[in-house]
Design a protein around this motif. Structure first.
Motif, short mmCIF file in Angstrom:
data_model
loop_
_atom_site.label_atom_id
_atom_site.label_comp_id
_atom_site.label_asym_id
_atom_site.label_seq_id
_atom_site.Cartn_x
_atom_site.Cartn_y
_atom_site.Cartn_z
N UNK A 219 17.72 -99.70 -32.72
CA UNK A 219 16.91 -99.67 -31.49
C UNK A 219 15.73 -98.70 -31.54
N UNK A 220 15.76 -97.68 -32.39
CA UNK A 220 14.62 -96.77 -32.44
C UNK A 220 13.35 -97.48 -32.93
N UNK A 221 13.40 -98.28 -34.02
CA UNK A 221 12.18 -99.01 -34.40
C UNK A 221 11.67 -99.94 -33.30
N UNK A 222 12.60 -100.54 -32.54
CA UNK A 222 12.19 -101.40 -31.43
C UNK A 222 11.51 -100.58 -30.34
N UNK A 223 12.05 -99.39 -30.08
CA UNK A 223 11.44 -98.51 -29.08
C UNK A 223 10.04 -98.09 -29.50
N UNK A 224 9.85 -97.85 -30.80
CA UNK A 224 8.54 -97.46 -31.31
C UNK A 224 7.54 -98.61 -31.19
N UNK A 225 8.00 -99.82 -31.56
CA UNK A 225 7.10 -100.97 -31.54
C UNK A 225 6.72 -101.38 -30.13
N UNK A 226 7.63 -101.18 -29.18
CA UNK A 226 7.42 -101.65 -27.82
C UNK A 226 6.76 -100.61 -26.92
N UNK A 227 6.53 -99.40 -27.45
CA UNK A 227 5.89 -98.37 -26.65
C UNK A 227 6.83 -97.60 -25.75
N UNK A 228 8.15 -97.76 -25.96
CA UNK A 228 9.13 -97.08 -25.11
C UNK A 228 9.56 -95.72 -25.66
N UNK A 229 9.17 -95.41 -26.89
CA UNK A 229 9.73 -94.24 -27.57
C UNK A 229 9.38 -92.94 -26.86
N UNK A 230 8.19 -92.82 -26.28
CA UNK A 230 7.82 -91.58 -25.60
C UNK A 230 8.69 -91.32 -24.38
N UNK A 231 8.95 -92.37 -23.61
CA UNK A 231 9.79 -92.24 -22.42
C UNK A 231 11.22 -91.85 -22.83
N UNK A 232 11.72 -92.47 -23.89
CA UNK A 232 13.08 -92.16 -24.35
C UNK A 232 13.16 -90.73 -24.87
N UNK A 233 12.15 -90.31 -25.63
CA UNK A 233 12.14 -88.94 -26.16
C UNK A 233 12.10 -87.93 -25.02
N UNK A 234 11.32 -88.22 -23.99
CA UNK A 234 11.25 -87.33 -22.83
C UNK A 234 12.63 -87.19 -22.18
N UNK A 235 13.35 -88.30 -22.08
CA UNK A 235 14.72 -88.25 -21.54
C UNK A 235 15.62 -87.39 -22.42
N UNK A 236 15.50 -87.54 -23.74
CA UNK A 236 16.32 -86.77 -24.66
C UNK A 236 16.06 -85.27 -24.50
N UNK A 237 14.79 -84.88 -24.45
CA UNK A 237 14.44 -83.46 -24.34
C UNK A 237 15.01 -82.87 -23.05
N UNK A 238 14.79 -83.53 -21.93
CA UNK A 238 15.28 -83.03 -20.65
C UNK A 238 16.81 -82.97 -20.62
N UNK A 239 17.45 -84.02 -21.12
CA UNK A 239 18.91 -84.06 -21.09
C UNK A 239 19.51 -82.99 -21.99
N UNK A 240 18.95 -82.82 -23.18
CA UNK A 240 19.47 -81.82 -24.11
C UNK A 240 19.34 -80.41 -23.54
N UNK A 241 18.19 -80.10 -22.96
CA UNK A 241 18.01 -78.76 -22.39
C UNK A 241 18.91 -78.55 -21.18
N UNK A 242 19.09 -79.59 -20.38
CA UNK A 242 19.97 -79.46 -19.21
C UNK A 242 21.44 -79.28 -19.63
N UNK A 243 21.89 -80.09 -20.59
CA UNK A 243 23.30 -80.05 -20.96
C UNK A 243 23.69 -78.81 -21.75
N UNK A 244 22.72 -78.19 -22.42
CA UNK A 244 23.04 -76.99 -23.20
C UNK A 244 22.60 -75.72 -22.49
N UNK A 245 22.09 -75.85 -21.27
CA UNK A 245 21.55 -74.67 -20.58
C UNK A 245 22.62 -73.62 -20.28
#
Length: 424
Positions: A219-245
């Motif tokens: 799914x990562x190559x599909x996210x890159x091709x479809x333009x969704x990867x930035x939104x997904x990465x933003x979710x990852x960054x926020x979630x990781x910082x929240x869950x490890x805070x």
């Protein structure tokens, strides 16, 4: 003038071409990619490499006739749109001429060099009727062209079923974020001197409601091709910082490493997205490490240096992921802000039994240390390899021997046990 990336402009141009096409007319989205271009940078330097890319762009611009124009859509990948296609055979001839223009011998530092190039194309309406569908199909054709003796692949209607399944998955990927189907798991990393926990790598998981677990390499190559990867990465960054805070490590917050796509890294808004996430969750930049592959950095040295340098100045660490599987040249990183090298697990699997692998890893550790980098070993699965890594001075290790990736709710329990107790 610097040759910049034009991904969004290309997507908009595809959309415009679809809107302007004749009612019954076809069109094509074509991608042309240079191969083994890292050899140019290695041999002649990055300035010569950039000049060569500019020459390729100019050659395509001179060959193509208005309204057809080239776009630089990735580091060594160019795209163009053919607004009217009546006969695929004629399209192939046109693409062959484009490759000839790219492959034309050119002088670099008094040497005559011929570039390698391949091409893939997607045809409307057989391969899709939207910009994302056509771009995705063209990238799929480009991948197939790497193994084709002609170096050119046009997508065909006979492959429609497989492409339809891929596009359905893209549509479902768009809903995955909204429907809370993503999860982060965290693989612990330990310091090899005292076996204390040094941080975690955040790993993205997609639990599809019907298909179950969908592997990231799907799914990562599909996210890159479809333009969704930035939104997904933003979710990852926020979630990781929240869950490890709430996790403290040696008086500070636990550090978490996040994998970053080249598309996200080269997005002008990425540093601001990091700044926003760190500010929102009350953490510090030093809590975050960004993992990028070797190929990502050398795809656009100037942009990599600027973006990562700005983030590193604030305290964000930069790690090279899967080192040894790409360009494998420490020379690339002398001018880049790199803090860590992560040795690919393929070098660790037989480390205790292979003298060659041991010498290679030992050399990477030694050279990395001389350049001021921390060395992390991935894929550690047995104690013998762990002991070898410790003996040769590797700094950090992660792998199934230490712990599999853990859901966020298990992180507190992990901190309740010492890493050494988990290993021995």
């Amino acid at each position: 003038m610097a040759l910049t990336l034009q991904r969004e402009e290309f997507r908009l141009a595809i959309s415009q071409a679809l809107g302007e096409r004749p009612g019954d007319g076809g069109m094509a989205v074509v991608l042309v990619k240079l191969r083994a271009f890292h050899a140019i940078n290695t041999r002649f330097g990055y300035d010569a490499g950039d000049a060569t890319l500019g020459g390729v762009f100019d050659a395509l611009a001179e060959l193509l006739r208005e309204p057809i124009r080239p776009y630089r859509v990735a580091g060594t990948c160019f795209g163009f749109i053919v607004p009217t296609v009546k006969y695929p055979a004629l399209l192939r001839i046109g693409i062959e001429r484009a490759l000839e223009a790219v492959r034309e011998p050119r002088t670099i530092a008094d040497d005559c060099i011929s570039l390698e190039a391949i091409a893939g194309a997607a045809l409307y309406p057989d391969d899709g009727d939207s910009p994302d569908e056509l771009w995705l199909a063209a990238e799929s054709a480009l991948q197939a062209a790497a193994g084709d003796e002609t170096g050119i692949v046009l997508h065909a209607a006979s492959d429609h079923h497989r492409r339809h399944e891929r596009w359905q998955l893209v549509s479902q990927l768009k809903r995955a974020r909204e429907e809370d189907q993503f999860r982060l798991h965290y693989q612990p990393q330990i310091n090899l001197q005292d076996f204390a926990t040094s941080g975690f790598e955040a790993l993205l998981r997609w639990q599809h409601p019907q298909q179950g677990f969908v592997p990231p390499d799907v799914f990562i190559p599909l996210a890159e091709s479809s333009g969704l990867i930035n939104e997904i990465t933003d979710w990852v960054v926020h979630t990781a910082l929240r869950q490890t805070s709430g996790l403290s490590l040696m008086g500070g917050r636990a550090r978490v490493s996040i994998n970053v796509s080249p598309i996200t890294l080269f997005d002008p808004g990425f540093p601001y997205a990091i700044e926003s996430a760190v500010s929102l969750w009350g953490g510090s930049h030093s809590q975050l490490a960004l993992e990028v592959t070797e190929g990502t950095l050398v795809e656009d040295i100037a942009v990599s240096k600027r973006v990562l340098g700005a983030l590193r100045d604030k305290g964000v660490r930069v790690a090279i992921d899967d080192f040894g599987t790409g360009y494998s040249s420490l020379a690339y990183f002398r001018q880049l802000p790199v803090d860590e090298l992560k040795i690919d697990k393929s070098f660790i699997t037989n480390l205790a039994d292979s003298e060659v692998d041991r010498k290679l890893v030992e050399t990477i550790v030694e050279m990395g240390h001389k350049l001021g980098m921390q060395i992390v070993a991935e894929g550690v699965e047995d104690e013998r390899s762990l002991n070898v890594l410790r003996d040769i001075g590797c700094d950090v290790a992660q792998g199934f021997l230490i712990s599999p990736a853990l859901p966020s709710e298990d992180l507190t329990a992990w901190f309740g046990e010492t890493a050494s107790r988990k290993i021995h």
